[in-house]
Enzyme design. Structure first.
Site, PDB file in Angstrom:
ATOM      1  N   GLN A 140      66.933  70.701  43.988  1.00 58.21           N
ATOM      2  CA  GLN A 140      67.724  71.772  43.384  1.00 58.21           C
ATOM      3  C   GLN A 140      66.949  73.070  43.257  1.00 58.21           C
ATOM      4  OE1 GLN A 140      67.856  69.460  39.539  1.00 58.21           O
ATOM      5  NE2 GLN A 140      67.745  71.520  38.644  1.00 58.21           N
ATOM      6  N   CYS A 146      71.391  70.591  38.019  1.00 59.84           N
ATOM      7  CA  CYS A 146      71.199  69.145  38.143  1.00 59.84           C
ATOM      8  C   CYS A 146      72.524  68.405  38.023  1.00 59.84           C
ATOM      9  CB  CYS A 146      70.229  68.665  37.073  1.00 59.84           C
ATOM     10  SG  CYS A 146      70.752  69.060  35.384  1.00 59.84           S
ATOM     11  N   HIS A 283      69.266  66.825  31.270  1.00 53.20           N
ATOM     12  CA  HIS A 283      69.096  66.707  32.721  1.00 53.20           C
ATOM     13  C   HIS A 283      70.048  65.656  33.282  1.00 53.20           C
ATOM     14  CE1 HIS A 283      67.194  67.223  36.530  1.00 53.20           C
ATOM     15  NE2 HIS A 283      66.579  66.060  36.544  1.00 53.20           N
ATOM     16  N   ASN A 304      66.430  61.461  41.370  1.00 53.90           N
ATOM     17  CA  ASN A 304      66.312  62.796  40.804  1.00 53.90           C
ATOM     18  C   ASN A 304      66.591  63.835  41.890  1.00 53.90           C
ATOM     19  OD1 ASN A 304      65.841  64.791  38.919  1.00 53.90           O
ATOM     20  ND2 ASN A 304      63.699  64.284  38.569  1.00 53.90           N
TER      21      ASN A 304
END
Length: 340
Positions: A140, A146, A283, A304
């Site tokens: 990102q 996110c 997040h 992630n």
């Protein structure tokens, strides 16, 4: 008397030598840290605007390196930290640029079903990567979206499970076009709202059609209308239940929110992460499996969106079944998934 005077001189010389060596040691240590910073800059392509900024970043780099060294030397944690691409950022800068889940927003309670409620048996391990339902790790960058990456990963997963095709979908479409509600591009958003957008938009386009730029901007309606995958809705996993989350993850990749604000999370490198973190959700990530290590430590396998240089090729293993309802880092507090 002369003998005593000579002894005094020898002693004074010895003390001064020690002080000089200590000072030299400190200079060599500083030089070593400076050289390490130079190597790190070259490795990550970091360039500063002037000598003042470089000095400021070196100071932060040094403080972070000392924190990492102290943490690892303790030897009591089942995970390690390392100097990574975030090593010249303070923790506040890191959180501001890399996180973006708007967990502080107070929302009315939704009445929702949970399709996996009556599941009675789940596999002891699950890894949706091995089943072809997870696209490669994305990055990102310095955009707090996110939430978009988490929602897209879950949508990519359910699309593969229903069609047999793994398609990389566009996060940038969400950043540009899903802006009428709480989702505000690089300023943060919510996965549930992203699922609502995908449903009402009748789908998302593919990554190559609407490539990621990591910046806010106007929606390209023509590209957004070129749908490649659709969902018919989404459901929330019952909150504060790792058992319910496990039922869900056993059946598809799941969007989850976590508290990723700590310095240990910033520099996490390997092993099963056991803290330190709280439950201030900031997040959005995606739970793509679960398992246990050879010594029996249970974990969630989490995808992630910070690139492959971060930790275990972009994934983190978060300790599972920690004894608190919220789960480690609040992973069981606000989980959701798209339905097809």
């Amino acid at each position: 008397m002369a003998s005593k005077y000579q002894c005094f001189l020898y002693l004074a010389f010895f003390v001064l030598s020690i002080w000089a060596n200590l000072g030299l040691g400190r200079k060599l240590q500083e030089m070593s840290m400076s050289e390490m910073h130079e190597q790190w800059m070259a490795q990550h392509g970091r360039v500063y605007k002037d000598a003042v900024e470089k000095a400021q970043r070196l100071k932060i780099f040094k403080e972070n390196a000392e924190f990492i060294e102290s943490f690892n030397s303790d030897g009591e944690k089942p995970y390690k930290l390392s100097i990574n691409e975030f090593a010249d950022l303070t923790n506040e800068e890191f959180k501001a640029s890399r996180n973006g889940f708007r967990g502080s927003i107070i929302r009315p309670m939704r009445t929702t079903t949970f399709m996996y409620e009556n599941v009675t048996a789940v596999p002891s391990t699950m890894d949706w990567r091995k089943k072809g339902a997870v696209t490669p790790i994305k990055n990102q960058g310095e955009c707090g979206c996110c939430w978009a990456f988490s929602a897209v990963a879950a949508t990519e997963g359910i699309t593969q499970l229903t069609t047999g095709k793994l398609i990389s979908l566009s996060e940038q479409e969400l950043v540009h076009c899903d802006t009428s509600g709480e989702d505000q591009g690089c300023e943060g958003g919510l996965m549930d709202d992203a699922f609502d957008f995908i449903q009402h938009n009748r789908g998302l386009t593919i990554e190559v059609n609407y490539p990621y730029t990591g910046e806010d901007g106007a929606c390209n309606a023509k590209k957004s209308a070129n749908h490649a995958a659709d969902i018919n809705g989404h459901e929330d996993v019952p909150a504060n239940s790792e058992e319910a989350l496990m039922k869900a993850v056993a059946n598809q990749p799941i969007s989850v929110a976590i508290d990723a604000s700590g310095s240990a999370f910033q520099f996490y490198s390997s092993g099963v992460f056991t803290g330190d973190c709280g439950t201030e959700l900031d997040h959005g990530v995606t739970a793509v499996g679960y398992g246990a290590t050879s010594n029996g430590t249970k974990y969630w396998l989490v995808k992630n969106s910070w690139g492959t240089r971060w930790v275990e090729e972009g994934y983190i293993r978060l300790q599972r079944d920690v004894g608190s309802a919220e789960g480690l880092c609040g992973i069981a507090m606000m989980a959701s998934y798209p339905t097809a």
